[in-house]
Write a protein that holds these residues in place. Structure first.
Motif, PDB file in Angstrom:
ATOM      1  N   ARG A  58       0.833  -1.201   0.000  1.00 28.71           N
ATOM      2  CA  ARG A  58       0.000   0.000   0.000  1.00 28.71           C
ATOM      3  C   ARG A  58       0.864   1.245   0.000  1.00 28.71           C
ATOM      4  O   ARG A  58       1.962   1.243   0.555  1.00 28.71           O
ATOM      5  CB  ARG A  58      -0.922  -0.008   1.211  1.00 28.71           C
ATOM      6  CG  ARG A  58      -1.809  -1.236   1.273  1.00 28.71           C
ATOM      7  CD  ARG A  58      -2.468  -1.414   2.618  1.00 28.71           C
ATOM      8  NE  ARG A  58      -3.141  -2.703   2.720  1.00 28.71           N
ATOM      9  CZ  ARG A  58      -3.750  -3.153   3.803  1.00 28.71           C
ATOM     10  NH1 ARG A  58      -3.775  -2.405   4.897  1.00 28.71           N
ATOM     11  NH2 ARG A  58      -4.326  -4.335   3.798  1.00 28.71           N
ATOM     12  N   THR A  78      -7.349  -0.775   1.965  1.00 28.26           N
ATOM     13  CA  THR A  78      -6.166  -1.076   1.154  1.00 28.26           C
ATOM     14  C   THR A  78      -5.619   0.143   0.421  1.00 28.26           C
ATOM     15  O   THR A  78      -4.569   0.057  -0.209  1.00 28.26           O
ATOM     16  CB  THR A  78      -6.510  -2.140   0.099  1.00 28.26           C
ATOM     17  OG1 THR A  78      -7.619  -1.683  -0.688  1.00 28.26           O
ATOM     18  CG2 THR A  78      -6.869  -3.466   0.756  1.00 28.26           C
ATOM     19  N   SER A  97      -1.341   3.193   3.160  1.00 31.49           N
ATOM     20  CA  SER A  97      -0.568   2.456   4.166  1.00 31.49           C
ATOM     21  C   SER A  97      -0.853   3.004   5.558  1.00 31.49           C
ATOM     22  O   SER A  97      -0.672   2.307   6.561  1.00 31.49           O
ATOM     23  CB  SER A  97       0.936   2.554   3.850  1.00 31.49           C
ATOM     24  OG  SER A  97       1.347   3.911   3.771  1.00 31.49           O
ATOM     25  N   PRO A 153      -4.391  -3.281  -3.529  1.00 32.01           N
ATOM     26  CA  PRO A 153      -4.974  -1.948  -3.709  1.00 32.01           C
ATOM     27  C   PRO A 153      -5.463  -1.740  -5.138  1.00 32.01           C
ATOM     28  O   PRO A 153      -4.936  -2.338  -6.083  1.00 32.01           O
ATOM     29  CB  PRO A 153      -3.819  -1.005  -3.376  1.00 32.01           C
ATOM     30  CG  PRO A 153      -2.872  -1.819  -2.567  1.00 32.01           C
ATOM     31  CD  PRO A 153      -2.997  -3.218  -3.077  1.00 32.01           C
TER      32      PRO A 153
END
Length: 316
Positions: free
Chosen positions: A36, A96, A99, A305
């Motif tokens: 991510r 997702t 981060s 992601p």
């Protein structure tokens, strides 16, 4: 193809153990695709918001200068695009996009507020605990069924010409003022929407039920204050562009973007290439749809992601 049956989850819901058939991928490649990024997440999330800022500003500008025909046309575009907030909240519900957990929560609140009929915490209960776990398995996945599409003149008319969604507006206002979680609705499943919602809420952990309730209260109080402030300062056009934007606009773009996901797919099949479908979209629609046209890939590995799905699709 398996016959799709009407069922009542209160009476016949059952868990099943599904041995999903997926594409094999080693740990190193999986780590690469599931990585991510705050930067890539913001590159998706910020331009998405800016697009609505532009359409909203143009609508406001034409209204102020009394170009009412142009205002109506831009407002139609604004509302049509606005429906894609549901796609954004779907991806944010998977946690997702970023981060940073803080960024993901903050964007979920912001996007959820802007598209308040779509309670992301209610949606998450159904989508993660049922749809991804039991995809198209009848009697278990209550969120979706195959073959819900009946292409007819009424549907075509609704997609292109039914641009005011008064019934949905009334229903969602009635729900939120009675502190029931709002819902923009999922695809037809053969039983009333409230049946499934009541079922998943009743069986959800208390912390999830609390999250649904908190978000409902948050949207009710904040939008009431927002609308009141706008009317007080003579800016009533702003609620039209924000609070009521989910209730106008044509549905054809969102329909075309997402109809491939499970339409015509086979129920009760563990092969995700059979129970899900992917598509190729033009760049604008793909952007608005948060890359979810790679839907088979998304169901295989939901931890990837959205901005990595195209690369993952090409890789496999």
């Amino acid at each position: 193809m398996s016959e799709v049956k009407t069922w009542n989850p209160w009476e016949s819901w059952k868990p099943v153990t599904v041995k999903w058939i997926k594409v094999d991928i080693n740990k190193e490649d999986m780590a690469r695709f599931t990585r991510r990024s705050n930067v890539l997440g913001l590159c998706q999330a910020i331009p998405f918001l800016l697009l609505f800022a532009v359409t909203g500003f143009l609508a406001y500008h034409t209204f102020v200068h009394k170009h009412y025909v142009l205002f109506a046309m831009i407002l139609l575009v604004h509302g049509t695009f606005y429906g894609f907030f549901g796609s954004a909240l779907h991806e944010l519900s998977h946690n997702t996009v970023f981060s940073s957990r803080f960024l993901n929560k903050a964007m979920t609140l912001l996007y959820g507020w802007l598209y308040w009929p779509y309670n992301p915490y209610l949606y998450r209960i159904s989508h993660h605990a049922y749809h991804h776990k039991y995809t198209l398995h009848q009697g278990s996945d209550g969120e979706d069924t195959p073959n819900y599409l009946h292409l007819n003149k009424r549907l075509i008319f609704d997609l292109f010409f039914r641009v005011l969604h008064i019934k949905s507006l009334i229903q969602n206002i009635a729900r939120i003022v009675t502190l029931k979680p709002t819902s923009s609705g999922w695809r037809g499943r053969g039983y009333p929407l409230d049946t499934w919602e009541a079922f998943i809420i009743k069986n959800a952990p208390q912390r999830d039920r609390n999250a649904v309730h908190r978000f409902t209260v948050f949207c009710l109080v904040s939008h009431l204050l927002f609308v009141a402030a706008c009317f007080y300062y003579g800016l009533w056009i702003l609620p039209v562009l924000i609070t009521f934007a989910p209730f106008y606009g044509a549905g054809f773009m969102g329909f075309i973007a997402g109809v491939h996901q499970h339409t015509g797919c086979e129920a009760n099949n563990p092969d995700l290439k059979v129970s899900c479908g992917s598509a190729i979209l033009d760049p604008l629609t793909s952007f608005l749809y948060w890359r979810m046209e790679y839907h088979t890939e998304h169901h295989m590995y939901a931890g990837i992601p959205c901005y990595n799905l195209k690369k993952f699709s090409r890789f496999v």
